[in-house]
Design an enzyme around this catalytic site. Structure first.
Site, short mmCIF file in Angstrom:
data_model
loop_
_atom_site.label_atom_id
_atom_site.label_comp_id
_atom_site.label_asym_id
_atom_site.label_seq_id
_atom_site.Cartn_x
_atom_site.Cartn_y
_atom_site.Cartn_z
N LYS A 63 61.27 28.49 15.81
CA LYS A 63 61.00 27.45 16.81
C LYS A 63 60.94 28.01 18.23
CE LYS A 63 63.16 23.92 13.90
NZ LYS A 63 64.48 23.41 13.48
N GLY A 112 69.19 16.07 3.98
CA GLY A 112 67.79 16.49 4.15
C GLY A 112 67.54 17.29 5.42
N VAL A 158 60.24 14.98 4.54
CA VAL A 158 59.41 14.60 5.69
C VAL A 158 58.16 13.85 5.24
CG1 VAL A 158 58.22 15.44 7.75
CG2 VAL A 158 60.29 16.62 6.96
N LEU A 212 50.02 16.64 1.90
CA LEU A 212 50.45 17.69 0.98
C LEU A 212 51.96 17.82 1.05
CD1 LEU A 212 47.85 20.45 2.04
CD2 LEU A 212 47.51 18.48 0.52
N1 LIG Z 1 63.63 18.28 6.56
C1 LIG Z 1 63.57 18.25 7.88
O1 LIG Z 1 64.40 17.64 8.54
C2 LIG Z 1 62.48 18.96 8.58
C3 LIG Z 1 61.57 19.74 7.90
N2 LIG Z 1 60.57 20.37 8.57
C4 LIG Z 1 59.57 21.13 7.85
O2 LIG Z 1 58.79 20.20 7.09
C5 LIG Z 1 58.29 20.83 5.91
C6 LIG Z 1 58.71 20.02 4.71
O3 LIG Z 1 60.12 19.98 4.65
P1 LIG Z 1 60.90 18.96 3.71
O4 LIG Z 1 60.18 17.68 3.64
O5 LIG Z 1 62.30 18.98 4.19
O6 LIG Z 1 60.80 19.71 2.33
P2 LIG Z 1 60.99 19.11 0.85
O7 LIG Z 1 61.39 20.25 -0.02
O8 LIG Z 1 61.83 17.89 0.88
O9 LIG Z 1 59.48 18.68 0.47
C7 LIG Z 1 58.48 19.57 0.11
C8 LIG Z 1 57.63 18.91 -0.97
O10 LIG Z 1 56.53 19.78 -1.25
C9 LIG Z 1 56.33 19.78 -2.66
N3 LIG Z 1 55.64 21.01 -3.04
C10 LIG Z 1 56.13 22.27 -3.11
N4 LIG Z 1 55.17 23.13 -3.48
C11 LIG Z 1 54.04 22.41 -3.64
C12 LIG Z 1 52.71 22.73 -4.00
N5 LIG Z 1 52.35 23.99 -4.28
N6 LIG Z 1 51.80 21.74 -4.08
C13 LIG Z 1 52.15 20.46 -3.81
N7 LIG Z 1 53.41 20.10 -3.46
C14 LIG Z 1 54.33 21.06 -3.37
C15 LIG Z 1 57.72 19.64 -3.25
O11 LIG Z 1 57.67 19.15 -4.58
C16 LIG Z 1 58.39 18.68 -2.27
O12 LIG Z 1 58.26 17.34 -2.69
C17 LIG Z 1 58.84 22.25 5.96
O13 LIG Z 1 57.89 23.10 6.56
C18 LIG Z 1 60.06 22.12 6.85
O14 LIG Z 1 60.41 23.34 7.48
C19 LIG Z 1 60.41 20.25 9.93
C20 LIG Z 1 61.29 19.50 10.65
C21 LIG Z 1 62.41 18.82 10.04
N1 LIG Z 2 66.34 22.84 8.85
C1 LIG Z 2 65.91 22.36 10.13
C2 LIG Z 2 65.07 21.15 9.95
C3 LIG Z 2 64.26 20.85 11.12
O1 LIG Z 2 63.49 21.64 11.65
C4 LIG Z 2 67.11 22.03 10.99
O2 LIG Z 2 68.23 21.98 10.45
O3 LIG Z 2 66.94 21.85 12.20
#
Ligand SMILES: NC(=O)C1=CN([C@@H]2O[C@H](COP(=O)(O)OP(=O)(O)OC[C@H]3O[C@@H](n4cnc5c(N)ncnc54)[C@H](O)[C@@H]3O)[C@@H](O)[C@H]2O)C=CC1
Ligand SMILES: N[C@@H](CC=O)C(=O)O
Ligand code: NA
Length: 436
Positions: free
Chosen positions: A205, A187, A14, A9
């Site tokens: 966290k 990102g 990520v 999902l």
């Molecule tokens: N970006 C990072 O470095 C890190 C992110 N995270 C966590 O990982 C998760 C994802 O983060 P990212 O990948 O950075 O976010 P992102 O915004 O790049 O990806 C989220 C995706 O979910 C989709 N989306 C949104 N609402 C939706 C729905 N109702 N149904 C289906 N798809 C939907 C969006 O279109 C998007 O492609 C978050 O919880 C974030 O806090 C955790 C560690 C590191």
């Molecule tokens: N936004 C967060 C992403 C990872 O959890 C960060 O900057 O550490």
């Protein structure tokens, strides 16, 4: 060998990283897991993106609920983020008997007690290694590697975006806004970057780490949360002169009366390893009574480092899903029945040392008035610098470092100091940690 089927999902930063690493390292991962792990279905509201990343290698839909209800799916990876639809989807997946892997620290810090209770009830696993410090296996370390210890405290640089901003501003003299934009482009930042900047993400966290370290319930609402938006470049400079670096730290400490749970900019001695963690790197220091201090360092954000943790959880679930739930590692390190209701201490009860910066009139007797007030509150001074006023200037900065004291004593002293007519601005107060 029959593959284990995974529904993904959210295929953004990520999710995309997870899809790609799993495909690239499929053979190696299968050798570890014992059977192939296949993402067979992907849901993203951005269908175009989902089609582009999957390139025909998985079924694509914009309806995430269809994935969590699909009887062919064994594991659901939630990488949408936020506390809204993500909570509904995770609870629905659990109710449908699916194992869940998520990187969503916001969801777990706020709704973790409910989610883990539901998973325990249903006998399914919820993996969340990616939720804290991205690719660093800190959840694994706390749940398994350190299980002999009575953990005393944890202090961590657990938000890559803010560490990147502080490093780039200091080293390259770039503006806050320029560096934040770069962190977004790479990102690292959350969908709403105020979560990073205001310390909320780090508080999510450290709430999770606190629960794992001490066997307590998640109590995010009791955390003290302070980010870097009010941090002044002058304090970064003065801290350097005094031999310290300022980092946004998540800190949790066990005390006889309760647990400290706080996020704030913190002065750390520059000679400590953790003070030299730069850019988007994360580092977590864990102090256990038997092992002493251990330090975990690595990439805490970004597509593939975070995917590394997501996939490690997929491998764990694949290895363990047929095991009796009672024989699995408990979600929060302690057996569910052994989780305690230890209170989180209010900030006024926190004990640490302080950096105080006072803007004062440059005239005799000022220092004596200030030190008298500090002594009245049982605050002793460890070090002090007084800036020479520039030519023609009548005001100057005094910087004081205190020994360990209680926050409420500092509050009382600051209120009295600010009432002195010779004190010209609000006193700047930053907390310090020796971490030695
Ligand atoms: N970006 C990072 O470095 C890190 C992110 N995270 C966590 O990982 C998760 C994802 O983060 P990212 O990948 O950075 O976010 P992102 O915004 O790049 O990806 C989220 C995706 O979910 C989709 N989306 C949104 N609402 C939706 C729905 N109702 N149904 C289906 N798809 C939907 C969006 O279109 C998007 O492609 C978050 O919880 C974030 O806090 C955790 C560690 C590191
Ligand atoms: N936004 C967060 C992403 C990872 O959890 C960060 O900057 O550490
Ligand atoms: Na991790």
């Amino acid at each position: 060998m029959k593959p284990i089927n995974v529904g993904l999902l959210g295929i953004g930063t990520v999710g995309g990283g997870t899809f790609n690493v799993l495909a690239r390292n499929e053979a190696e991962i299968t050798r570890r897991a014992g059977r192939p792990i296949r993402i067979t279905k992907v849901a993203d509201k951005n269908l175009e993106l989902a089609r582009q990343v999957t390139a025909g290698r998985a079924e694509v839909t914009d309806d995430a609920f269809s994935v969590v209800s699909d009887p062919e799916i064994d594991i659901v990876i939630e990488l949408i983020g936020g506390y809204g639809i993500a909570r509904e989807l995770v609870l629905k997946a659990i109710a449908n008997g699916k194992h869940v892997v998520t990187a969503n620290k916001a969801l777990l810090a706020v709704h973790g007690n409910e989610i883990f209770a539901a998973a325990h009830e249903k006998g399914v696993m919820v993996g969340f290694e990616a939720a804290v410090a991205g690719g660093i296996p800190i959840i694994k370390a706390l749940r398994e590697g350190l299980s002999a210890n009575r953990i005393q405290w944890i202090a961590g640089i657990i938000n890559g975006t803010t560490n990147f901003i502080l490093s780039e501003m200091r080293d390259k003299g770039l503006s806050f806004d320029t560096v934040l934009k770069e962190a977004q482009r790479l990102g690292y930042a959350e969908a709403d970057p105020t979560f990073d900047i205001e310390g909320i993400d780090a508080a999510h966290k450290i709430t999770i780490l606190s629960a794992l370290a001490f066997g307590i319930r998640m109590q995010f609402d009791k955390a003290h949360v302070e980010g870097i938006s009010k941090l002044d470049a002058d304090d970064i400079k003065y801290a350097e002169q005094l031999g310290y670096r300022i980092k946004l730290l998540g800190i949790t400490r066990r005390r006889p009366e309760g647990v400290e749970l706080r996020v704030h900019p913190t002065l750390i001695p520059a000679k400590r390893l953790i003070a030299n963690v730069e850019g988007a790197m994360n580092a977590v220091l864990v102090q256990g009574d038997a092992v002493g201090a251990t330090l975990y360092y690595g990439k805490g954000a970004g597509a593939e480092p975070t995917a590394s943790a997501v996939i490690a959880d997929l491998v764990d679930v694949t290895r363990m899903h047929t095991a009796d739930p009672e024989h699995r590692v408990p979600h929060l390190a302690f057996q569910p029945g052994a989780v305690e209701d230890t209170p989180i201490l209010p900030l006024s009860e926190v004990e640490t040392s302080y950096y105080l910066r006072l803007r004062v009139e440059d005239k005799p007797g000022v220092l004596a008035d200030i030190t008298r007030i500090l002594a009245d509150q049982q605050i002793s001074i460890d070090a002090m610098i007084q800036r020479e006023p520039a030519e023609g200037e009548s005001q100057t900065d005094i910087i004081m470092l205190t020994h360990i004291t209680r926050e409420k004593n500092v509050d009382a002293a600051i209120a009295r100091i600010e009432a002195l007519p010779v004190v010209k601005k609000q006193v700047i107060r930053l907390r310090m940690e020796e971490l030695g």
